[in-house]
Design a protein around this motif. Structure first.
Motif, short mmCIF file in Angstrom:
data_model
loop_
_atom_site.label_atom_id
_atom_site.label_comp_id
_atom_site.label_asym_id
_atom_site.label_seq_id
_atom_site.Cartn_x
_atom_site.Cartn_y
_atom_site.Cartn_z
N GLU A 10 1.61 4.04 -1.05
CA GLU A 10 0.58 3.01 -0.93
C GLU A 10 0.63 2.32 0.44
N GLY A 11 1.82 1.92 0.85
CA GLY A 11 1.97 1.28 2.16
C GLY A 11 1.63 2.23 3.30
N GLN A 42 -6.44 11.81 0.36
CA GLN A 42 -5.38 10.85 0.06
C GLN A 42 -5.00 10.87 -1.42
N ARG A 43 -5.98 11.05 -2.31
CA ARG A 43 -5.67 11.14 -3.74
C ARG A 43 -4.79 12.36 -4.01
N GLY A 44 -5.09 13.46 -3.32
CA GLY A 44 -4.25 14.66 -3.46
C GLY A 44 -2.83 14.41 -2.98
N ASN A 47 -1.02 12.42 -5.60
CA ASN A 47 -0.61 13.28 -6.72
C ASN A 47 0.66 14.05 -6.37
N ARG A 48 0.71 14.63 -5.18
CA ARG A 48 1.92 15.35 -4.74
C ARG A 48 3.11 14.42 -4.67
N TYR A 49 2.89 13.20 -4.18
CA TYR A 49 3.94 12.18 -4.09
C TYR A 49 4.53 11.89 -5.48
N HIS A 50 3.66 11.71 -6.46
CA HIS A 50 4.14 11.44 -7.82
C HIS A 50 4.83 12.65 -8.44
N GLY A 54 8.22 10.28 -6.14
CA GLY A 54 8.26 9.19 -5.18
C GLY A 54 8.76 9.54 -3.80
N ARG A 55 8.51 10.78 -3.41
CA ARG A 55 8.95 11.23 -2.08
C ARG A 55 8.01 12.34 -1.62
N LEU A 56 7.57 12.26 -0.35
CA LEU A 56 6.67 13.30 0.15
C LEU A 56 6.93 13.55 1.63
N PRO A 57 7.46 14.73 1.97
CA PRO A 57 7.64 15.07 3.38
C PRO A 57 6.30 15.49 3.99
#
Length: 79
Positions: A10-11, A42-44, A47-50, A54-57
């Motif tokens: 979000e940040g 951004q929604r995609g 989704n990948r983040y979740h 809670g982590r996305l490279p």
């Protein structure tokens, strides 16, 4: 190019959307895709983040130096 590990999506997206110019994700095939104010993309990412708990490279290309610094400073102080 900068590689980041996003811990607060979000940040991160708030900072991206405050940028003046393009903020490009570099896809695995080398293609660049602008995510600045591109809410479907951004929604995609969210989704990948979740899915990644809670982590996305991400690898980013940010042509505007002020936008680049804005994102770098955010990543240093990410909460």
């Amino acid at each position: 190019m900068i590689k980041l590990n996003i811990l607060n999506m979000e940040g991160f997206l708030q900072v991206v959307n405050s940028c003046k110019d393009a903020v490009n994700i570099i896809q695995p095939d080398g293609r660049k895709e602008d995510i600045n104010k591109k809410y479907d993309i951004q929604r995609g990412l969210q989704n990948r983040y979740h899915e990644n708990r809670g982590r996305l490279p991400l690898s980013l290309d940010i042509p505007n130096s002020k936008d680049y610094l804005r994102i770098v400073y955010y990543s240093i102080d990410e909460r």
